[in-house]
Design an enzyme around this catalytic site. Structure first.
Site, PDB file in Angstrom:
ATOM      1  N   GLY A  39      84.541  83.718 -18.287  1.00 49.17           N
ATOM      2  CA  GLY A  39      83.185  84.433 -18.649  1.00 49.17           C
ATOM      3  C   GLY A  39      83.199  85.369 -17.368  1.00 49.17           C
ATOM      4  O   GLY A  39      83.915  85.730 -16.764  1.00 49.17           O
ATOM      5  N   SER A  40      81.724  85.744 -16.975  1.00 44.53           N
ATOM      6  CA  SER A  40      81.533  86.471 -15.959  1.00 44.53           C
ATOM      7  C   SER A  40      81.861  86.089 -14.494  1.00 44.53           C
ATOM      8  O   SER A  40      81.374  84.841 -14.441  1.00 44.53           O
ATOM      9  CB  SER A  40      80.120  87.196 -16.249  1.00 44.53           C
ATOM     10  OG  SER A  40      79.250  86.338 -15.793  1.00 44.53           O
ATOM     11  N   PRO A  41      82.319  86.764 -13.385  1.00 42.28           N
ATOM     12  CA  PRO A  41      81.985  86.313 -12.157  1.00 42.28           C
ATOM     13  C   PRO A  41      80.614  85.678 -11.657  1.00 42.28           C
ATOM     14  O   PRO A  41      80.797  84.560 -11.000  1.00 42.28           O
ATOM     15  CB  PRO A  41      82.476  87.436 -11.360  1.00 42.28           C
ATOM     16  CG  PRO A  41      83.154  88.425 -12.196  1.00 42.28           C
ATOM     17  CD  PRO A  41      82.372  88.284 -13.609  1.00 42.28           C
ATOM     18  N   GLY A  47      80.623  82.484 -13.147  1.00 43.38           N
ATOM     19  CA  GLY A  47      81.719  81.499 -12.575  1.00 43.38           C
ATOM     20  C   GLY A  47      81.471  81.008 -11.426  1.00 43.38           C
ATOM     21  O   GLY A  47      81.710  79.983 -11.367  1.00 43.38           O
ATOM     22  N   GLU A 102      88.660  81.776 -15.599  1.00 45.22           N
ATOM     23  CA  GLU A 102      89.181  82.948 -16.236  1.00 45.22           C
ATOM     24  C   GLU A 102      88.044  83.893 -16.197  1.00 45.22           C
ATOM     25  O   GLU A 102      87.271  84.184 -17.149  1.00 45.22           O
ATOM     26  CB  GLU A 102      89.823  82.625 -17.742  1.00 45.22           C
ATOM     27  CG  GLU A 102      90.944  81.928 -17.503  1.00 45.22           C
ATOM     28  CD  GLU A 102      92.151  82.518 -16.766  1.00 45.22           C
ATOM     29  OE1 GLU A 102      92.158  83.508 -16.691  1.00 45.22           O
ATOM     30  OE2 GLU A 102      93.091  81.460 -16.452  1.00 45.22           O
ATOM     31  N   CYS A 134      88.302  91.040 -21.229  1.00 46.08           N
ATOM     32  CA  CYS A 134      88.527  90.854 -19.652  1.00 46.08           C
ATOM     33  C   CYS A 134      89.820  91.475 -19.112  1.00 46.08           C
ATOM     34  O   CYS A 134      89.912  92.054 -18.357  1.00 46.08           O
ATOM     35  CB  CYS A 134      88.691  89.430 -19.285  1.00 46.08           C
ATOM     36  SG  CYS A 134      89.733  88.375 -19.976  1.00 46.08           S
TER      37      CYS A 134
END
Length: 483
Positions: free
Chosen positions: A185-187, A190, A207, A245
């Site tokens: 997913g997104s930072p 994350g 990831e 991504c």
């Protein structure tokens, strides 16, 4: 939630998941699942993202099938203990590395590849002998429902469970103790997953993504230049209309090539997607209104809107944005500072293509760098002077399907890796095992031996045995501390 996790943990304790038979049965079950429900998968992917069946098979079903077959063919080899060379100091002895399952695994999957990014990590977790709970993305509700209803029919429901829900469910899941968390997913999300995992010292694979650049060097051969442009188009708009991504985020090129590049991009986009892409039905739509509005807002800045050289058509009713090309938008604009995750391609012109290295290094480390060049010196500079999850020369996206290479990010684009054997390793603990014999040992304890101990210690240090030797001497030569 505690009850579900507790059931998984108790089942893991039975050790049924450790057998090669159980693992292979579950992997075969995944194959049966995708083969017997292919049309249902295509329908769910179309409902959630508007994916064409060809794209759905290429990016989701086909990838899962490939991963399962790889694991089935290599499982016994991966599970076998690996012999380890033991220094002469420990003679007689032998060593090995034994891969054991971590235990109870939590997998958060993403909405852009909701089938692939749920089942591919699951393949690695099963191959390693774990029990698993999958949390599909609520932003792909049709696929989430499909997984929740279908997986229990094909896999061991005592060991593999699916839970649906929104952010409140995610928060409850993160309050539980896990032996491994795998997140795609997104930072921003994350970082929250990692913070929650830290409370229980839970290992995490993240990831994430980032702004993946493509570099287009001068290619004097027109056919090679055209092929490079085709692959750039495929790497930008092919996977989920840029909502990927590993998709290309922006393109770096020398200024004198920009005009010919843009004209060729326009020509090939028209050939691939027709005069009216929204009617072609071969490009995915934007996943929902929230993300649609986010991408549209990137184009609202006046200087960004002025940089559009192709496309820009927006169909809010159908959540569709056509392939759009921008030439030199402001570098401080949102489109150049945030991950685009959509069908917009900024082209940034440079005086010399070698400047691309400095440009890339000024941004957070990307998940991938794509470089189209035949210059071997430039290739070596890209490899040695940049940092990214992967570097791909003269193609795009193919690294994701290559099971013999690790897939993962670095820094802001994530950490940890998977695919093929790397997936097995990601969900395993490599336990060191050492076998020694009970032979008679001399244990000198008298003062005359002190000088001998010192000389022996010096010799061992020169042979680079260091801390291991200290440990051996303390127990074999019978002294606790040298004075």
């Amino acid at each position: 939630m505690e009850e579900i996790v507790g059931e998984l943990r108790e089942y893991f304790k039975t050790e049924k998941t450790r057998s090669v038979t159980w693992r292979k049965n579950q992997l075969t079950g995944i194959l049966d699942l995708i083969h017997e429900n292919e049309d249902a998968i295509f329908k769910a992917l179309h409902l959630d993202l508007g994916k064409h069946p060809v794209e759905a098979y290429r990016d989701e079903v086909g990838g899962v099938e490939k991963s399962v077959n790889k694991s089935l063919s290599c499982l016994e080899k991966w599970m076998a203990p690996k012999k380890s060379d033991i220094p002469l100091l420990f003679f007689p002895a032998k060593g090995e590395v034994f891969s054991e399952p971590l235990g109870v695994v939590l997998i958060f999957s993403s909405w852009n590849f909701p089938i692939m990014l749920s089942l591919d990590p699951l393949i690695g977790a099963i191959s390693a002998g774990n029990v698993v709970l999958i949390k599909p993305s609520e932003q792909a509700p049709a696929c989430s429902s499909f997984l929740a209803n279908t997986i229990p029919r094909y896999l061991d429901s005592n060991a593999i469970k699916v839970i649906e829900g929104g952010s409140n469910v995610c928060e409850q899941l993160l309050q539980q103790k896990w032996d491994k968390i795998f997140f795609t997913g997104s930072p921003s999300v994350g970082s929250m997953v990692m913070s929650a995992a830290a409370k229980n010292l839970t290992p995490v694979t993240l990831e994430l993504g980032g702004k993946c650049p493509a570099i287009l060097d001068s290619l004097p051969n027109p056919s090679e230049f055209k092929l490079a442009v085709k692959r750039i188009i495929g790497g930008k708009w092919g996977p989920c209309s840029g909502q990927a991504c590993i998709g290309i985020d922006y393109l770096l090129v020398e200024d004198h090539l920009s005009y010919s590049l843009i004209e060729l991009l326009k020509k090939i986009i028209k050939r691939f997607y027709g005069e009216n892409p929204v009617e072609s039905k071969v490009i995915s739509r934007i996943v929902n209104k929230h993300h649609f509005q986010r991408i549209r807002n990137l184009l609202k800045e006046p200087l960004v809107a002025a940089s559009i050289v192709h496309g820009g058509f927006i169909d809010e009713e159908n959540l569709f944005i056509e392939p759009t090309i921008l030439l030199d938008p402001p570098l401080d604009s949102q489109i150049m500072t945030e991950e685009i995750f959509g069908p917009l391609l900024p082209i940034i012109t440079l005086n010399k293509i070698q400047e691309s290295i400095e440009f890339i290094n000024a941004k957070p480390k990307p998940l991938a760098i794509y470089a189209f060049t035949k210059d071997e010196t430039f290739k070596r500079k890209i490899i040695s002077e940049t940092s990214s999850g992967s570097v791909i020369f003269n193609d795009t996206l193919v690294q994701f399907l290559c099971d013999t290479l690790p897939f993962g990010g670095v820094g802001q684009s994530g950490f940890g890796r998977y695919h093929g054997k790397y997936s097995f390793d990601s969900f395993s603990h490599e336990k060191a095992v050492m076998h020694r014999n009970l032979f008679l040992e001399i244990e000198p304890r008298y003062p005359p031996w002190s000088q001998f101990k010192l000389e022996f210690l010096k010799l061992a240090y020169r042979l680079n045995y260091f801390g291991l030797l200290l440990h051996m001497l303390a127990f074999k030569l019978g002294f606790k501390k040298y004075n």
